[in-house]
Design an enzyme around this catalytic site. Structure first.
Site, PDB file in Angstrom:
ATOM      1  N   TYR A   2      -2.797  -0.937  10.115  1.00 51.80           N
ATOM      2  CA  TYR A   2      -2.757  -1.104   8.664  1.00 51.80           C
ATOM      3  C   TYR A   2      -1.340  -0.912   8.132  1.00 51.80           C
ATOM      4  CZ  TYR A   2      -4.341  -0.799   3.817  1.00 51.80           C
ATOM      5  OH  TYR A   2      -4.542  -1.036   2.471  1.00 51.80           O
ATOM      6  N   SER A  55       0.842  -1.189   0.000  1.00 50.97           N
ATOM      7  CA  SER A  55       0.000   0.000   0.000  1.00 50.97           C
ATOM      8  C   SER A  55       0.880   1.242   0.000  1.00 50.97           C
ATOM      9  CB  SER A  55      -0.887  -0.010   1.261  1.00 50.97           C
ATOM     10  OG  SER A  55      -1.537   1.227   1.466  1.00 50.97           O
TER      11      SER A  55
END
Length: 269
Positions: free
Chosen positions: A154, A141
């Site tokens: 995350y 990401s």
């Protein structure tokens, strides 16, 4: 990498980036085994992929389930005969500061975003090594490049995917299996809208965060999928998807400690 007549396994293929990757692969003549926790959406994606003349199977899969992951490779081999490409795309989001996020929620996210990547890679690596030209593609990401506040869980999972991918690439050097790590920036999918939030987080704070995140997701999933597949064809070790990912990568290298001060001002503007 020539994708025509190859076989790819894609997780999280029922929607978003996973579905877009699957369809871009299908357009190039790549056969597909599409896995998703939602079997109905995986089936729809497989049906759409078949319109491009490829063989596409769908598989309901909870990537957090060790048994399900372990038993998938023989099912795919029976249906397709081989596997040349593994795309570990399935993922979830979790908002909130470290103190707000419960241990259970933190572990839930890590099971899906990181441990499932490791398990899927371990499960399919023997089939991939049997191919003359194969690749493992792991979706990290933008938050595997930078780590903003409110994204401790995350970012931890996506940095872990990045580290695992880079080490695995070095270990597999000289074999037929390459490893690609992908860092998508703001892609307009449902992952942010469906993010789990801590019960302790104030509702107004949650809504404000969702609105900010939505503004940061300008790229259509179809465009992201095409960028990723082009990178796979070129056997890129790292794929940065979007100008935001490219800028963040540069800023992190130039100012590895203080980059967030610069990005925070840009986001507020």
């Amino acid at each position: 990498m020539k994708l025509a007549q190859r076989v790819a396994v894609v997780t999280g293929a029922g929607g978003g980036i996973g579905r877009a990757i699957a369809l871009s692969l299908a357009q190039r003549g790549c056969h597909l085994a599409l896995a998703d926790i939602n079997g109905a959406t995986a089936e729809l994606a497989a049906a759409e992929a078949r319109t491009f003349g490829v063989r596409a199977t769908h598989h309901q899969l909870d990537v957090a389930c060790r048994y399900a992951v372990r038993t998938l490779p023989p099912v795919v081999r029976a249906a397709h005969g081989r596997v040349d490409l593994l795309v570990n795309n399935a993922g979830v989001a979790l908002g909130g500061t470290f103190e707000q996020v419960s241990e259970e929620d933190f572990d839930w996210l890590m099971e899906i975003n990181f441990h499932a990547v490791v398990r899927m890679t371990r499960a399919f690596l023997p089939l991939l090594k049997a191919s003359d030209d194969a690749c493992v593609v792991n979706l990290s990401s933008l938050y595997g490049l930078i780590a903003p506040p409110g994204q401790a869980a995350y970012a931890a999972s996506k940095f872990a995917v990045r580290g695992f991918s880079n080490a695995l690439r070095h270990e597999l050097a000289g074999t037929s299996v390459g490893v690609t790590v992908v860092h998508p920036g703001g892609v307009n999918t449902a992952i942010a809208r469906n993010a789990r939030v801590p019960a302790a987080a104030p509702e107004e704070e949650v809504e404000r965060g969702r609105k900010i995140m939505q503004k940061l997701l300008p790229m259509p999933a179809s465009e992201a999928g095409e960028i990723i597949v082009r990178g796979i064809e070129r056997r890129q070790a790292r794929i940065l998807v979007g100008s935001d990912a490219k800028i963040a990568s540069l800023l992190e290298r130039l100012a590895p400690v203080s980059y967030w001060n610069l990005l925070r001002k840009a986001i507020k503007a």
